[in-house]
Design a protein around this motif. Structure first.
Motif, PDB file in Angstrom:
ATOM      1  N   TYR A   1      87.096  -1.142 -10.405  1.00 18.96           N
ATOM      2  CA  TYR A   1      86.911  -0.456  -9.123  1.00 18.96           C
ATOM      3  C   TYR A   1      86.754  -1.478  -7.993  1.00 18.96           C
ATOM      4  CZ  TYR A   1      85.102   2.881  -5.711  1.00 18.96           C
ATOM      5  OH  TYR A   1      84.921   3.655  -4.593  1.00 18.96           O
TER       6      TYR A   1
ATOM      7  N   THR B   1      72.175   1.735 -10.918  1.00 15.96           N
ATOM      8  CA  THR B   1      73.038   2.440  -9.959  1.00 15.96           C
ATOM      9  C   THR B   1      73.174   3.917 -10.280  1.00 15.96           C
ATOM     10  OG1 THR B   1      75.096   2.085 -11.206  1.00 15.96           O
ATOM     11  CG2 THR B   1      74.379   0.319  -9.708  1.00 15.96           C
TER      12      THR B   1
ATOM     13  N   ASP C   1      76.884   5.030 -10.660  1.00 19.29           N
ATOM     14  CA  ASP C   1      77.771   5.014  -9.492  1.00 19.29           C
ATOM     15  C   ASP C   1      78.608   3.740  -9.554  1.00 19.29           C
ATOM     16  OD1 ASP C   1      78.880   4.577  -6.898  1.00 19.29           O
ATOM     17  OD2 ASP C   1      77.410   5.975  -6.061  1.00 19.29           O
TER      18      ASP C   1
ATOM     19  N   ALA D   1      80.899   2.528  -7.610  1.00 19.39           N
ATOM     20  CA  ALA D   1      81.019   1.769  -6.361  1.00 19.39           C
ATOM     21  C   ALA D   1      79.793   0.886  -6.152  1.00 19.39           C
ATOM     22  CB  ALA D   1      81.193   2.732  -5.184  1.00 19.39           C
ATOM     23  N   LYS D   2      78.614   1.448  -6.362  1.00 18.08           N
ATOM     24  CA  LYS D   2      77.395   0.655  -6.234  1.00 18.08           C
ATOM     25  C   LYS D   2      77.372  -0.470  -7.257  1.00 18.08           C
ATOM     26  CE  LYS D   2      74.448   4.361  -4.390  1.00 18.08           C
ATOM     27  NZ  LYS D   2      73.236   5.199  -4.642  1.00 18.08           N
TER      28      LYS D   2
END
Length: 430
Positions: free
Chosen positions: A35, A93, A96, A98-99
């Motif tokens: 990602y 996270t 998550d 993205a985090k």
């Protein structure tokens, strides 16, 4: 893991992303890396730093668990590092991605691996058993860390929840013990279970609430005296069990979880028709749910007082008969005597010890012909030492009440439950 293959990460970011997409269903750390590359969170410089850190981490982990000079150890170390990073990222996270990618950007690869290792070390340091006798054994930390470093985050969460509940039970037991000036060292020496300590503390709260912060932790004799006095008052068993005053808020739930069990036991304890000696015998089901201190001096004193009461009546206790002596051959422990009494009640040869095969034959005989408990009772009255007859009869009646249905049940086709009862209560050898 792709992030540890430096040749695959030396290419352009787009090419790396396309290659990593093949592994999207693999560990969470790889998903975060994919990602991050696809969304420009991780640039070429950051990927280069990861590729430099990864081999260092592999060598450190391999050295910690074995040897950094063996290829299989290095491959396993790679798997451990991938999983440790995944555990940490998932935990910090909330899953998550993205985090997680930002976390890989802002922190070193090795720090994320160390974070996962620290998580597991904290988990392993938590109590694994609610038995106080098992406390303090941390020699197996490295082997346990080796196991857990390859387990999933789901496994980690389940174990964390289990151990957290155990830790709360231990703290609750310690709090209750402190109200009676009972040290944790004594609980450890006795091998007490936290749940049994909690139930006993709640039981004393129900029976003698005013003495909750004053009285000593009960032994068998003290509890018997207390209950006997309450039985004379013919008090009804309570239907609710309030917690002791001052219980810390975080311990209330774990104590309340044991209230139902104590409330179910109170009517049996306060019912004068139910002999106390039956309930409080050391191997009985009731006694197993509670933690009572061993006080040999109190028990000896109680025994001599019982003898004094008999002697005051002008009838000295009758000694054991020759039949008793010949039959028991000195084996007068509880397990041996229950074996003898059960054989008598089943109409089998009188024995104080059974082999596994003989135990199975005895169960089959019981299920075919039934039990006649009165035969054992008559034998006790005719041959047992007079001073012990009442205790032996109480012990036998309690055994029949608790185990008779299991021994005679046709639903236990393989006799697993029945044989388990005999191994626990009687004298059975392999």
């Amino acid at each position: 893991m792709t992030v540890l293959d430096t040749t695959s990460l030396d290419a352009q970011p787009v090419a790396v992303a396309n290659a990593l997409q093949l592994h999207d269903a693999r560990p969470f750390s790889e998903k975060a890396l994919v990602y991050g590359v696809q969304h420009g969170i991780l640039d070429a410089a950051r990927l280069a730093a990861i590729c430099a850190d990864a081999p260092k981490g592999m060598v450190q982990i391999a050295r910690y668990f074995g040897s950094e000079f063996l290829r299989p150890e290095l491959e396993k170390a790679r798997d451990r590092m991938v999983n440790l990073i995944s555990l940490y990222l998932l935990d910090t996270t909330g899953g998550d991605v993205a985090k997680a990618a930002v976390s890989l950007r802002d922190h070193s690869f090795l720090s994320r691996s160390k974070g996962g290792s620290d998580m597991l070390k904290r988990l392993i340091a938590m109590p694994e058993s609610s038995n106080f006798g098992m406390a303090g054994y941390d020699d197996a930390q490295t082997p346990l860390l080796a196991v857990w470093s390859l387990r999933s985050y789901t496994d980690y969460q389940a174990e964390l929840a289990r151990r957290s509940e155990i830790a709360r039970a231990i703290r609750a037991a310690q709090w209750l013990a402190e109200q009676h000036d009972l040290d944790t060292d004594e609980l450890e020496a006795a091998g007490a279970d936290a749940e049994a300590v909690i139930r006993t503390g709640l039981l004393m709260q129900a029976l003698a609430p005013r003495a909750m912060h004053l009285g000593e932790w009960p032994n068998t004799v003290a509890l018997e005296k207390l209950v006997t006095a309450l039985r004379k008052k013919k008090l009804a068993a309570p239907t609710q069990l309030p917690l002791p005053a001052g219980v810390p808020a975080e311990l209330r739930a774990v104590m309340q979880a044991q209230c139902a069990s104590v409330l179910a036991d109170l009517p049996k304890l306060l019912d004068a028709a139910n002999p106390l000696r039956n309930l409080l015998r050391p191997t009985g089901a009731f006694r197993a749910r509670y933690f009572l201190l061993d006080d040999p001096l109190a028990e000896v004193d109680h025994y001599h007082r019982s003898l004094d009461a008999i002697e005051e009546g002008g009838e000295p206790p009758r000694p054991a008969s020759k039949t008793w002596t010949r039959t028991t051959q000195g084996n007068e422990d509880e397990h041996s005597l229950l074996t003898l009494f059960l054989c008598l009640a089943a109409g089998a040869p009188k024995k104080t010890l059974l082999t596994e095969k003989a135990a199975a034959s005895l169960v089959r005989k019981i299920r075919k012909s039934g039990l006649q408990p009165e035969l054992a009772t008559a034998f006790i009255r005719s041959h047992a030492p007079g001073a012990y007859q009442s205790d032996y009869i109480g012990m036998w009646n309690s055994f029949v009440q608790e185990s008779g249905k299991t021994l005679g049940s046709d639903m236990d086709y393989q006799m697993h439950d029945a044989l388990a009862v005999l191994r626990r209560e009687c004298h059975v050898v392999g």
